[in-house]
Design an enzyme around this catalytic site. Sequence first.
Site, PDB file in Angstrom:
ATOM      1  N   ASP A 114     -57.560 -38.714 -95.802  1.00 36.15           N
ATOM      2  CA  ASP A 114     -56.164 -38.636 -96.225  1.00 36.15           C
ATOM      3  C   ASP A 114     -55.701 -37.181 -96.229  1.00 36.15           C
ATOM      4  O   ASP A 114     -56.090 -36.411 -95.357  1.00 36.15           O
ATOM      5  CB  ASP A 114     -55.994 -39.317 -97.586  1.00 36.15           C
ATOM      6  N   GLY A 141     -59.992 -32.811 -99.914  1.00 34.84           N
ATOM      7  CA  GLY A 141     -58.866 -32.095-100.499  1.00 34.84           C
ATOM      8  C   GLY A 141     -58.778 -30.649-100.063  1.00 34.84           C
ATOM      9  O   GLY A 141     -57.681 -30.072-100.017  1.00 34.84           O
ATOM     10  N   GLY A 196     -61.556 -33.907-103.791  1.00 40.80           N
ATOM     11  CA  GLY A 196     -60.817 -34.263-104.992  1.00 40.80           C
ATOM     12  C   GLY A 196     -61.758 -34.734-106.083  1.00 40.80           C
ATOM     13  O   GLY A 196     -62.977 -34.796-105.898  1.00 40.80           O
ATOM     14  N   GLU A 227     -64.873 -39.196 -95.818  1.00 45.10           N
ATOM     15  CA  GLU A 227     -64.429 -40.235 -96.743  1.00 45.10           C
ATOM     16  C   GLU A 227     -64.935 -41.639 -96.423  1.00 45.10           C
ATOM     17  O   GLU A 227     -65.103 -42.457 -97.341  1.00 45.10           O
ATOM     18  CB  GLU A 227     -62.894 -40.254 -96.816  1.00 45.10           C
TER      19      GLU A 227
END
Length: 349
Positions: A144, A113, A65, A136
């Site tokens: 996530d 992402g 992202g 992450e």
Amino acid sequence: MSDDVLTYTEGRAGRIRLNRPKAIHALNTAMCAAILDALDAWERDPAVEIVLIDHAEGRGFCAGGDIRMLAESGAKDGIEARAFFHTEYQMNHRLFTYPKPTVAFMDGITMGGGVGISLPCRYRVATEHTRFAMPETGIGLFPDVGGGWYLSRLPGRVGQYLALTGARIDGADCLALGLATHYLPLDRLAAAKARAMLHPEKIDGILDTFGRHEVPEPHLLTHREAIDRLFASDRLEDILAGLEADGGDWARTQLEILATKSPQTMKVSLRLLKDGATMPDFAAEMAQEYAVGYRVVTRHDFIEGVRAVIIDKDNAPRWNPATPEGVTDALIDEIFAPLPEGEAWTPHD
């Protein structure tokens, strides 16, 4: 319509092509919104029978992202970051529940992402260039985009290992673990896509036919015993103690890797996978991840991690709390608390 993602129809297929080559196709809010709009239109269009997702040019499928934007927003009020997460997670959920066949071509870097776009798809095609990771914890974030759902369902404790260390795995590993459904060499992708656009009803046979060749040995599986044994606990302190006591070269390397990660978000990741294994559905998973992301994005470790790894590149983040012992159960419970009804994540209408 965002120029950073191309959405159009070709043959009997809807095409989603990520188009931010200078950012390795990292997602921004406008890209996620454009993908949602295209999926909505194609669901109602009987001429579209399948959706193909890939990248238009440049290296890598999707590196994640828009991390800089997220950190800049998190350092202020977090509103823009939360808007991105809300839209991205709606896109993830839309793909997960989409009624028409979806095919993601995970060629090259597939991280963060990019994992969120590819893993919800019914067909997930890895290549010899696939580099899959959820890195992450190294920037004070957590895996996530559904990571709590997908990683918790991998064999043994592989998911916990990948979540904590951010280890990169290749296309053969992805196939062996079920992260990918097929493995095609890069030089066969164009022909497979062309055939799928003409004959979407034969997608199973097309991918099976083009994937008929010898797949390389998966490297990760040579460490399965060590992973399952040394990452068996849901307590970070137990994992670190076990790695230290083991004394082997592989365990020592993992200990050195974990020493660079955020203690806070390593504990968040373990809790996320523990909860994710029992989630009733993917929407519940996304609602929890949004609540966690809502809070983590404005906390010190994420802003500091982005500074150290992405902006200043000194790779010397100063985590706070600095040790696993400093990350209390009360803090983790606070991060995982459900959001008030008006602020909680909801699926796309």
